[in-house]
Design a protein around this motif. Sequence first.
Motif, PDB file in Angstrom:
ATOM      1  N   GLY A 235       0.821  -1.202   0.000  1.00  0.00           N
ATOM      2  CA  GLY A 235       0.000   0.000   0.000  1.00  0.00           C
ATOM      3  C   GLY A 235       0.855   1.252   0.000  1.00  0.00           C
ATOM      4  O   GLY A 235       2.050   1.208   0.303  1.00  0.00           O
ATOM      5  N   LYS A 236       0.223   2.361  -0.344  1.00  0.00           N
ATOM      6  CA  LYS A 236       0.918   3.643  -0.378  1.00  0.00           C
ATOM      7  C   LYS A 236       0.562   4.460   0.863  1.00  0.00           C
ATOM      8  O   LYS A 236      -0.495   4.275   1.463  1.00  0.00           O
ATOM      9  CB  LYS A 236       0.555   4.410  -1.646  1.00  0.00           C
ATOM     10  CG  LYS A 236       1.016   3.725  -2.928  1.00  0.00           C
ATOM     11  CD  LYS A 236       0.683   4.564  -4.154  1.00  0.00           C
ATOM     12  CE  LYS A 236       1.183   3.878  -5.427  1.00  0.00           C
ATOM     13  NZ  LYS A 236       0.901   4.691  -6.646  1.00  0.00           N
ATOM     14  N   PHE A 237       1.453   5.378   1.205  1.00  0.00           N
ATOM     15  CA  PHE A 237       1.225   6.238   2.363  1.00  0.00           C
ATOM     16  C   PHE A 237       1.852   7.603   2.109  1.00  0.00           C
ATOM     17  O   PHE A 237       2.761   7.746   1.272  1.00  0.00           O
ATOM     18  CB  PHE A 237       1.810   5.615   3.638  1.00  0.00           C
ATOM     19  CG  PHE A 237       3.293   5.349   3.580  1.00  0.00           C
ATOM     20  CD1 PHE A 237       4.214   6.332   3.928  1.00  0.00           C
ATOM     21  CD2 PHE A 237       3.772   4.112   3.165  1.00  0.00           C
ATOM     22  CE1 PHE A 237       5.577   6.092   3.873  1.00  0.00           C
ATOM     23  CE2 PHE A 237       5.142   3.861   3.103  1.00  0.00           C
ATOM     24  CZ  PHE A 237       6.044   4.852   3.457  1.00  0.00           C
ATOM     25  N   LYS A 238       1.360   8.594   2.825  1.00  0.00           N
ATOM     26  CA  LYS A 238       1.947   9.933   2.767  1.00  0.00           C
ATOM     27  C   LYS A 238       1.567  10.693   4.032  1.00  0.00           C
ATOM     28  O   LYS A 238       0.543  10.428   4.658  1.00  0.00           O
ATOM     29  CB  LYS A 238       1.479  10.697   1.527  1.00  0.00           C
ATOM     30  CG  LYS A 238      -0.001  11.032   1.512  1.00  0.00           C
ATOM     31  CD  LYS A 238      -0.354  11.861   0.282  1.00  0.00           C
ATOM     32  CE  LYS A 238      -1.843  12.218   0.267  1.00  0.00           C
ATOM     33  NZ  LYS A 238      -2.196  13.067  -0.895  1.00  0.00           N
ATOM     34  N   PHE A 239       2.420  11.637   4.404  1.00  0.00           N
ATOM     35  CA  PHE A 239       2.143  12.496   5.553  1.00  0.00           C
ATOM     36  C   PHE A 239       3.069  13.704   5.501  1.00  0.00           C
ATOM     37  O   PHE A 239       4.120  13.681   4.858  1.00  0.00           O
ATOM     38  CB  PHE A 239       2.324  11.740   6.881  1.00  0.00           C
ATOM     39  CG  PHE A 239       3.683  11.113   7.064  1.00  0.00           C
ATOM     40  CD1 PHE A 239       4.754  11.837   7.575  1.00  0.00           C
ATOM     41  CD2 PHE A 239       3.886   9.782   6.724  1.00  0.00           C
ATOM     42  CE1 PHE A 239       5.994  11.261   7.745  1.00  0.00           C
ATOM     43  CE2 PHE A 239       5.132   9.190   6.891  1.00  0.00           C
ATOM     44  CZ  PHE A 239       6.188   9.931   7.401  1.00  0.00           C
ATOM     45  N   GLN A 240       2.659  14.762   6.182  1.00  0.00           N
ATOM     46  CA  GLN A 240       3.446  15.985   6.252  1.00  0.00           C
ATOM     47  C   GLN A 240       4.488  15.872   7.366  1.00  0.00           C
ATOM     48  O   GLN A 240       4.267  15.214   8.378  1.00  0.00           O
ATOM     49  CB  GLN A 240       2.540  17.192   6.519  1.00  0.00           C
ATOM     50  CG  GLN A 240       1.555  17.497   5.402  1.00  0.00           C
ATOM     51  CD  GLN A 240       2.238  18.035   4.157  1.00  0.00           C
ATOM     52  OE1 GLN A 240       3.230  18.758   4.240  1.00  0.00           O
ATOM     53  NE2 GLN A 240       1.709  17.677   3.002  1.00  0.00           N
ATOM     54  N   LEU A 241       5.607  16.549   7.176  1.00  0.00           N
ATOM     55  CA  LEU A 241       6.641  16.607   8.203  1.00  0.00           C
ATOM     56  C   LEU A 241       6.398  17.808   9.112  1.00  0.00           C
ATOM     57  O   LEU A 241       5.907  18.843   8.658  1.00  0.00           O
ATOM     58  CB  LEU A 241       8.029  16.730   7.568  1.00  0.00           C
ATOM     59  CG  LEU A 241       8.530  15.515   6.786  1.00  0.00           C
ATOM     60  CD1 LEU A 241       9.848  15.847   6.100  1.00  0.00           C
ATOM     61  CD2 LEU A 241       8.694  14.309   7.697  1.00  0.00           C
ATOM     62  N   PRO A 242       6.732  17.706  10.395  1.00  0.00           N
ATOM     63  CA  PRO A 242       6.612  18.869  11.280  1.00  0.00           C
ATOM     64  C   PRO A 242       7.587  19.964  10.870  1.00  0.00           C
ATOM     65  O   PRO A 242       8.635  19.698  10.266  1.00  0.00           O
ATOM     66  CB  PRO A 242       6.938  18.304  12.664  1.00  0.00           C
ATOM     67  CG  PRO A 242       7.685  17.045  12.406  1.00  0.00           C
ATOM     68  CD  PRO A 242       7.192  16.503  11.104  1.00  0.00           C
ATOM     69  N   SER A 243       7.268  21.194  11.216  1.00  0.00           N
ATOM     70  CA  SER A 243       8.057  22.338  10.752  1.00  0.00           C
ATOM     71  C   SER A 243       9.437  22.417  11.396  1.00  0.00           C
ATOM     72  O   SER A 243      10.373  22.945  10.796  1.00  0.00           O
ATOM     73  CB  SER A 243       7.287  23.638  11.030  1.00  0.00           C
ATOM     74  OG  SER A 243       6.999  23.755  12.414  1.00  0.00           O
ATOM     75  N   ASP A 244       9.588  21.909  12.621  1.00  0.00           N
ATOM     76  CA  ASP A 244      10.855  22.069  13.342  1.00  0.00           C
ATOM     77  C   ASP A 244      11.773  20.864  13.191  1.00  0.00           C
ATOM     78  O   ASP A 244      12.663  20.649  14.009  1.00  0.00           O
ATOM     79  CB  ASP A 244      10.584  22.314  14.829  1.00  0.00           C
ATOM     80  CG  ASP A 244       9.845  21.149  15.482  1.00  0.00           C
ATOM     81  OD1 ASP A 244       9.218  20.360  14.745  1.00  0.00           O
ATOM     82  OD2 ASP A 244       9.883  21.037  16.723  1.00  0.00           O
ATOM     83  N   ILE A 245      11.591  20.080  12.148  1.00  0.00           N
ATOM     84  CA  ILE A 245      12.338  18.835  12.018  1.00  0.00           C
ATOM     85  C   ILE A 245      13.722  19.080  11.418  1.00  0.00           C
ATOM     86  O   ILE A 245      13.914  19.966  10.581  1.00  0.00           O
ATOM     87  CB  ILE A 245      11.548  17.832  11.144  1.00  0.00           C
ATOM     88  CG1 ILE A 245      12.097  16.422  11.315  1.00  0.00           C
ATOM     89  CG2 ILE A 245      11.585  18.241   9.679  1.00  0.00           C
ATOM     90  CD1 ILE A 245      11.232  15.366  10.661  1.00  0.00           C
TER      91      ILE A 245
END
Length: 266
Positions: A235-245
Motif C-alpha cells: 500500500g501507499k502512504f503519505k504524511f506531512q513533516l513537522p516544521s521544526d524537524i
Amino acid sequence: MTAYQNQSRRATPDLIDVFIIILLAGAIDIFIFTIATQFVARNTFQQLPSFLTDAYKAVWASVVSGTAGVGLVIVKSLRSTRIRRPNYLLWVLATAGTSVVAIVLVAILAQILNPRPALTVPPGVALISSGMSAPSTFEFKPLPGAPGAEFDLVGTFAVSSNEVTGELKSGSFTIPNGLKYAPQKISEAAFRVCYLHSVYGADQMDLFPPIAKSENAIPLNIAPEMGKAYTIPPGKFKFQLPSDINPQRAWLCSALNTDFGYIPMQ
C-alpha cells in the motif's frame, strides 16, 4: 506618641502571622507555576503531592468554617483588635517572590549538576534526509534479541515539499509465543516520522503524525494468534513533516496499532 502613630506602625509577624503569610504565599506560587507550565506544555504542577493538596484542603476548609482547629485560630487572629498588625500584602508578596526565585534557582542548578544525556539516532534507520534527493528504500526489522513482535517491512519513500510519500512493497509480522501483554487486535500499520529535537535545552524524541489516518496507514483489522505469521498488504502512504524537524535527526518509522497502544517498527 499618638494612637494614630501607634496604629500606623507595623508589627513584626508572630507565629500565627507567619503561618498565614506562608499559606497565602504558597497558594500564589502554586497558581503562578501551574499557569506558567501550561504555556510551555508541561504538566509538572498538574499533579501535586497528596500531602500538599490534602493539607491545603484541610486548612482552607477549616478557615471557611472557622469553627475548629487551625481555621479557628486564623479567624480569631484576623478578627482581633490588635493595634499593630504586620503588612500582610507586603509580607505575602515578598515571601511568594522569594519562593519563586528559590524554586527557579534550584531547577537551574539541577540542570547544571545533572544534565540530560543527548539522544542519538538509532543505527540502521532510514533517515529522512536520504529520501530528499531521490527515492530511497527502507527495510524494518527488529534488532537481534529485542523483545516484542517479529516483523519485516520493505518499501520505498521520497521527501518533497515537506511531505513524505512512500509505498510498502511487502510486509509481514508475527506475535511470538509467550509475549507478555500480547495484543488482541491489530487495526492497522501506520507510517510516520520519528525525530529528535531540543525542548528547553533537553533532547526529546517525538512521533508525527501522532494519530494514524487513512492516508498514512494500511488497514489490517487482525485478531492475531501467537506464533502465526501475518502478511501486511502492499500500500501507499503519505504524511506531512513537522516544521521544526532536522532531516539528519529524523527517520521513517512505522507501528502496528493495537487495542492497547502500538508496536513500534523501524
